[in-house]
Structure formats: C-alpha cells, structure tokens
Design a protein around this motif. Structure first.
Motif, mmCIF file in Angstrom:
data_model
loop_
_atom_site.group_PDB
_atom_site.id
_atom_site.type_symbol
_atom_site.label_atom_id
_atom_site.label_comp_id
_atom_site.label_asym_id
_atom_site.label_seq_id
_atom_site.Cartn_x
_atom_site.Cartn_y
_atom_site.Cartn_z
ATOM 1 N N THR A 1 -15.139 22.241 0.821
ATOM 2 C CA THR A 1 -14.133 21.939 1.968
ATOM 3 C C THR A 1 -14.772 21.973 3.191
ATOM 4 O O THR A 1 -16.076 22.719 3.776
ATOM 5 C CB THR A 1 -12.858 22.669 1.825
ATOM 6 O OG1 THR A 1 -11.647 22.151 2.418
ATOM 7 C CG2 THR A 1 -13.147 24.297 2.180
ATOM 8 N N ARG B 1 -5.271 17.625 7.402
ATOM 9 C CA ARG B 1 -4.042 17.496 6.353
ATOM 10 C C ARG B 1 -3.221 18.498 6.233
ATOM 11 O O ARG B 1 -2.141 18.384 5.778
ATOM 12 C CB ARG B 1 -4.946 17.676 5.091
ATOM 13 C CG ARG B 1 -6.028 16.800 4.697
ATOM 14 C CD ARG B 1 -5.670 15.209 4.635
ATOM 15 N NE ARG B 1 -6.775 14.394 4.616
ATOM 16 C CZ ARG B 1 -7.062 13.622 3.619
ATOM 17 N NH1 ARG B 1 -6.261 13.476 2.666
ATOM 18 N NH2 ARG B 1 -8.281 12.672 3.683
ATOM 19 N N ARG C 1 -10.436 23.992 -4.910
ATOM 20 C CA ARG C 1 -10.337 23.628 -3.324
ATOM 21 C C ARG C 1 -8.818 22.943 -2.969
ATOM 22 O O ARG C 1 -8.326 22.934 -1.973
ATOM 23 C CB ARG C 1 -11.377 22.876 -2.856
ATOM 24 C CG ARG C 1 -11.330 21.357 -3.478
ATOM 25 C CD ARG C 1 -12.369 20.524 -2.773
ATOM 26 N NE ARG C 1 -12.250 19.017 -3.341
ATOM 27 C CZ ARG C 1 -12.932 18.077 -2.599
ATOM 28 N NH1 ARG C 1 -13.874 18.370 -1.993
ATOM 29 N NH2 ARG C 1 -12.874 16.789 -3.219
ATOM 30 N N ASN D 1 3.190 22.954 5.102
ATOM 31 C CA ASN D 1 2.200 21.804 5.806
ATOM 32 C C ASN D 1 2.654 21.360 6.985
ATOM 33 O O ASN D 1 3.867 20.815 7.120
ATOM 34 C CB ASN D 1 2.321 20.879 4.677
ATOM 35 C CG ASN D 1 1.098 19.743 4.805
ATOM 36 O OD1 ASN D 1 1.239 19.340 6.060
ATOM 37 N ND2 ASN D 1 0.144 19.468 4.036
HETATM 38 N N1 COA Z 1 -11.282 20.047 1.245
HETATM 39 C C1 COA Z 1 -11.672 18.923 1.166
HETATM 40 N N2 COA Z 1 -11.382 17.829 0.420
HETATM 41 C C2 COA Z 1 -10.261 18.010 -0.482
HETATM 42 C C3 COA Z 1 -9.641 19.258 -0.698
HETATM 43 C C4 COA Z 1 -10.242 20.241 0.239
HETATM 44 N N3 COA Z 1 -9.674 21.633 0.374
HETATM 45 N N4 COA Z 1 -8.671 19.378 -1.376
HETATM 46 C C5 COA Z 1 -8.558 18.063 -1.716
HETATM 47 N N5 COA Z 1 -9.612 17.118 -1.413
HETATM 48 C C6 COA Z 1 -9.946 15.941 -1.357
HETATM 49 C C7 COA Z 1 -9.624 15.470 -2.659
HETATM 50 O O1 COA Z 1 -10.125 15.540 -3.884
HETATM 51 C C8 COA Z 1 -9.357 13.835 -2.495
HETATM 52 O O2 COA Z 1 -10.533 13.311 -2.782
HETATM 53 P P1 COA Z 1 -10.876 11.784 -3.335
HETATM 54 O O3 COA Z 1 -10.132 11.104 -2.459
HETATM 55 O O4 COA Z 1 -12.265 11.634 -3.441
HETATM 56 O O5 COA Z 1 -10.133 11.971 -4.566
HETATM 57 C C9 COA Z 1 -9.050 13.758 -1.063
HETATM 58 O O6 COA Z 1 -9.405 15.015 -0.574
HETATM 59 C C10 COA Z 1 -7.382 13.521 -0.688
HETATM 60 O O7 COA Z 1 -6.732 14.400 -1.590
HETATM 61 P P2 COA Z 1 -5.201 14.077 -1.387
HETATM 62 O O8 COA Z 1 -4.819 15.381 -2.477
HETATM 63 O O9 COA Z 1 -4.744 12.726 -1.576
HETATM 64 O O10 COA Z 1 -5.074 14.502 0.216
HETATM 65 P P3 COA Z 1 -3.546 14.648 0.687
HETATM 66 O O11 COA Z 1 -3.669 14.042 2.100
HETATM 67 O O12 COA Z 1 -2.530 14.503 -0.134
HETATM 68 O O13 COA Z 1 -3.493 15.960 1.235
HETATM 69 C C11 COA Z 1 -2.491 18.057 0.332
HETATM 70 C C12 COA Z 1 -3.551 17.201 0.042
HETATM 71 C C13 COA Z 1 -2.581 19.066 -0.616
HETATM 72 C C14 COA Z 1 -2.733 18.939 1.655
HETATM 73 C C15 COA Z 1 -1.047 17.457 0.490
HETATM 74 O O14 COA Z 1 -0.993 16.479 -0.492
HETATM 75 C C16 COA Z 1 0.285 18.420 0.535
HETATM 76 O O15 COA Z 1 0.389 18.940 1.441
HETATM 77 N N6 COA Z 1 0.875 18.524 -0.326
HETATM 78 C C17 COA Z 1 2.071 19.387 -0.425
HETATM 79 C C18 COA Z 1 1.611 20.648 -0.779
HETATM 80 C C19 COA Z 1 2.508 21.819 -0.548
HETATM 81 O O16 COA Z 1 3.027 21.865 0.590
HETATM 82 N N7 COA Z 1 2.814 22.228 -1.676
HETATM 83 C C20 COA Z 1 3.635 23.592 -1.638
HETATM 84 C C21 COA Z 1 5.227 23.202 -1.436
HETATM 85 S S1 COA Z 1 6.090 24.617 -1.447
#
Ligand code: COA
Length: 324
Positions: free
Chosen positions: A30, A38, A153, A254
């Motif tokens: 990461t 993000r 991650r 987030n």
């Molecule tokens: N570092 C780098 N890359 C990462 C990563 C990390 N820590 N975690 C995921 N990725 C990658 C993924 O593998 C994906 O790669 P790909 O495009 O090659 O498949 C890419 O980043 C995008 O992943 P995605 O999951 O679509 O990103 P996102 O913009 O949706 O952000 C979260 C991910 C988890 C931050 C976001 O979905 C989120 O905040 N969701 C809500 C989670 C939450 O708050 N939960 C608790 C509720 S109580």
C-alpha cells in the motif's frame, strides 16, 4: 413533563502506540497516498499486547465520570458497545463495572459493530425515559487490531483501537425540541447484508476469534444512502431540520463517506466533527472519541444540537439527535 437523558460528561482513551501509514507500507502493498486519498486516514492508535478492550473502556469511563463530577456509586446502569469484547462472556460491561467499584445496578454489552454507540445511547435513553435508570454510563470501546488480518491491505489500513464514554443523567423536561438531552433516536438493521461486512470466526460457528472481512465498495454505497435517510428520520422525530444542526458527529469510517453524507444532508463541512484522520475507524468507539475531542476543544457548547450517526456490520445503522 417528560424524562430526558442529559449528557453530564464525556471522556475518551487512546492507546499510546501510534501507527502511521508509512509503518503499514512495511507490512502490506500500500501507499500513504492511497490510504489518505481513499479514506482520509493518516494515523491510528493500536492497543498494547497487555491492553484489553475493558482497559480502554475503564480509562474513558473514569474520565467521563470526572468530567460529570460524579462517582461510580451514583450510576444505575452501564451500557457498553463493543464487537471486540475481552471474552465471549461475561460482558465487558461487567468487568468495567467491577473496576469502577460499582456494586449496584446493572451492566451489559450491546453488539451492533460500528453502530454500537448509537444503539447503546438509544438503549440507555429508553431506560432513562421509562424511569428504570437515572444515571447511565454509555461506553463505546474496541480493540479491532485483534480481529484484523494484517496481511489484507483492503482492511488492515482502515481501523484503530480506542474508547469513549458519556454519562447520561435523567432530568424532567418540557418535551419539546428546546430541551437539553437526547431528543430522538432512530435505529435500523438489515441482516441480508451479512456477507458484505463480517468476521469469519466466532464461538459457535468456528470456535475461533476470526478476522474481519469486507466488500468495501459495496459497504460504501449502502452507507451514504442509509446514513442520510436515518438522520432525516431522527431529525423529524426530534421536530428539527438540518438547518438546526450545529454539529454532525458521525461514525468515523471514511472521510469520503462522511463528506458525501453531509453533502446529501446539506450540512456544511465546518459543522462536521472529523477525527478519522488521526483515529481511523474505531468502530463503536469512534463517535464518543470524536465527541470528546470537540467538547474538550470548546467547539461543542451547551444548547448546541448534535446529530450522531453510524452504520456498521449487519448491516446496522442509526442516528441520535442530542441537545448538548
Ligand atoms: N492500498 C493500495 N491499494 C489498495 C488498497 C490499499 N490499502 N486496498 C485496496 N486497494 C486496491 C484494490 O485492490 C483495487 O485494485 P484493482 O483496481 O487493481 O482491483 C483498487 O485499490 C481499488 O479498490 P476499491 O476497493 O475499488 O477502492 P475504493 O475506492 O472503493 O476504496 C475503501 C476502498 C475500502 C477505502 C472504500 O471502499 C471504503 O471506504 N468502503 C467503506 C468501508 C468502510 O468504511 N467500512 C466500515 C463501515 S463501518
């Protein structure tokens, strides 16, 4: 004449150890840039090996009692929200009760994951409204570091440990929206979404503790929709409008979820209490931790209208409207 739960004091505790994004870069694939962009998260606190959820909770509870100018012997009830209890049983609340030296009344845990604090406030407020309790300690405390898969991650960068607490006092009030105290609560759950956010262990299912598993983007979509609608419902019950809100104190999952929800509600950025940058997602502890920050630095003052809102595994979600 009605009974209202007035917030008499608040407290918080964060473990000493601060873990930066740079430190996580050493463990998983990461970058600081990805995490900040993000999620808005820069650091999180992680409990020491010798610290249990109850230890965090006790420290926060002591601070809240001191802030309220009260003694634990004056409490009738302890409601503790956690998804990471010390043990399967007894409840972490009873451990806290004993440590505080409270030998009467009752203590129990509430399990609604990241919505836990809003659920616990609602439960405590109902006890007060019915006259079954007068003085209630409400705690949110978690050690999510213990249920994270530190090789995943997509989840391990998002969470932290901590605890926060408030003391509620039952007082007679007029029953209109100018009263101090908890004015309205609204809770929801929808168990069909189990697989989007869950822990793959547990005493009955696997006899292991397990690790948190999440479909992040799916959770994100539900969060903004559910949170904005439940805040609207709670405000309507309170007889207030979004214009009346002085402070939005959201669950700190987030930055993008928080900002999108506020935009949908037409609550301006300056009215949001945001701690996710420093604390990450501390589940049931995040709202009272944020609340404590804004009270201690003088942002939240007597008479202010606060909206607390959260969503978590289950799914569960809810909101409380409180006049400070
Ligand atoms: N570092 C780098 N890359 C990462 C990563 C990390 N820590 N975690 C995921 N990725 C990658 C993924 O593998 C994906 O790669 P790909 O495009 O090659 O498949 C890419 O980043 C995008 O992943 P995605 O999951 O679509 O990103 P996102 O913009 O949706 O952000 C979260 C991910 C988890 C931050 C976001 O979905 C989120 O905040 N969701 C809500 C989670 C939450 O708050 N939960 C608790 C509720 S109580």
């Amino acid at each position: 004449m009605v009974r209202r739960s007035v917030v008499a004091g608040c407290g918080a505790y964060l473990p000493d150890r601060v873990v930066t994004n740079e430190e996580l870069v050493q463990r998983v694939d990461t970058t600081d840039e990805w995490i900040v962009q993000r999620t808005g998260i820069k650091t999180r606190h992680i409990a020491g090996d010798d610290q249990k959820t109850s230890d965090l909770a006790i420290a926060a509870a002591r601070q809240a009692l001191e802030h309220a100018g009260m003694n634990a012997s004056e409490l009738d009830l302890v409601v503790l929200a956690t998804a990471t209890p010390d043990h399967t049983f007894p409840s972490t609340a009873t451990t806290v009760q004993a440590a505080l030296g409270m030998t009467r009344g009752a203590a129990f845990d509430v399990q609604a994951v990241c919505s836990g604090f809003v659920y616990a406030m609602n439960v405590a407020d109902n006890f007060v409204r019915l006259g079954q309790a007068k003085n209630v300690l409400v705690i949110g405390a978690e050690t999510f570091s213990r249920i994270l898969d530190w090789e995943d991650r997509t989840t391990c960068v998002l969470f932290g440990d901590g605890a926060g607490a408030v003391v509620l006092l039952g007082q007679d009030a007029s029953g209109d929206s100018s009263d101090r105290g908890v004015l309205a609560n609204c809770l929801h759950s929808d168990g069909r979404h189990h697989d989007l956010l869950y822990v793959d262990g547990g005493p009955s299912a696997t006899q292991t503790v397990g690790h948190l598993r999440m479909e992040g983007p799916e959770v994100f979509k539900h969060a903004v929709k559910n949170l904005s609608s439940v805040v609207g419902e709670a405000l309507e019950i309170a007889g207030l409008h979004t214009d009346d809100v002085d402070w939005l104190v959201p669950h700190q999952a987030n930055k993008r979820i928080i900002s999108s929800t506020a935009r949908k509600l037409r609550v301006s950025e300056e009215k949001i209490v945001m701690t996710v940058e420093r604390h990450a997602n501390t589940s049931a502890a995040s709202i009272p931790l944020a609340l404590n920050d804004a009270v201690r630095d003088g942002r939240i003052n007597t008479g202010d209208v606060l909206v607390l809102e959260a969503m978590g595994g289950g799914f569960t979600w809810g909101a409380s409207v409180v006049r400070w």
